[in-house]
Enzyme design. Sequence first.
Site, PDB file in Angstrom:
ATOM      1  CD  GLU A   1      22.619  95.803 -17.776  1.00 20.47           C
ATOM      2  OE1 GLU A   1      22.792  95.434 -16.594  1.00 20.47           O
ATOM      3  OE2 GLU A   1      23.312  95.393 -18.725  1.00 20.47           O
TER       4      GLU A   1
ATOM      5  CG  ASN B   1      21.365  94.890 -13.084  1.00 22.48           C
ATOM      6  OD1 ASN B   1      21.692  93.746 -13.368  1.00 22.48           O
ATOM      7  ND2 ASN B   1      21.702  95.936 -13.825  1.00 22.48           N
TER       8      ASN B   1
ATOM      9  CD  GLU C   1      19.944  92.674 -17.063  1.00 17.73           C
ATOM     10  OE1 GLU C   1      20.968  92.724 -16.339  1.00 17.73           O
ATOM     11  OE2 GLU C   1      19.936  92.996 -18.254  1.00 17.73           O
TER      12      GLU C   1
ATOM     13  CG  ASP D   1      23.238  90.126 -15.496  1.00 16.94           C
ATOM     14  OD1 ASP D   1      23.800  89.886 -16.576  1.00 16.94           O
ATOM     15  OD2 ASP D   1      23.424  91.178 -14.853  1.00 16.94           O
TER      16      ASP D   1
ATOM     17  CD  GLU E   1      25.884  91.132 -19.260  1.00 17.29           C
ATOM     18  OE1 GLU E   1      25.553  92.222 -18.795  1.00 17.29           O
ATOM     19  OE2 GLU E   1      26.164  90.147 -18.555  1.00 17.29           O
TER      20      GLU E   1
END
Length: 250
Positions: A42, A100, A132, A162, A219
Amino acid sequence: EDVAPAVMPSATELADALDRDEIMVAFQPKVALVSRGVAGMEALARWHPAGAEPVPPDLFVPLAERHGLIAKLTRNVLRDSLAACRRWRDRHPDCSVAVNISPLALANPELPEEIEAALAEAGVAPGALIAEVTEGVVIADPVLASEVLTRLRIKGVRVSIDDFGTGHSSLLSLMRLPFTELKIDRSFVACCDTDREAWKIIRATISLAHELGLDVVAEGVETAAVEARLIGAGCDIGQGWRFGRPMPAA
């Protein structure tokens, strides 16, 4: 040398930092829980001004959104992330990178074509990128979000929801939008070995996601005990300090 504490930067300072490529990208591993292989990374934006403490993303990302800088920030992060992913895929052909996407960036109807151009420039296959988005994004403008995300999926980009479990219309989001991955929020994962209700939510979420054909990422995995519980529940991928902190691309 004394270092000044982090303070709210100005929009001009942020714009200058973006022009000078001072906003760097760190990468946190996403690990396949059963095989322990690295499934991907990520991308996380980091700003370390010279002579000052780092400015946390929860300060500078909203600043970028308020002052029309989020498109440039997203482009810079995407560029650096895809370049890094291209290098990784020489040795790890299946490695992906998740970026993101801000609600404001997602509201740009030209985003799919811009991402397609960035992929071509980096020489990276569309399937290597995971976009995301948070639940709040799809709630704000579900019609536009659906259009943009569907066009991204048609181009081969994967789409992840997310912070799942922290919004208000999760099930509708899952039904209506073309997600390929679901990320369980760290607020549930961090306490799931001691909080029975959090654990029930995680197990139910994993089951629901798998019924819908989605990969599940947990996560905030920090301990062996939490990792073991997630493996037992069939979770696909873990992310957190248990596997690695955010780090430079190299």
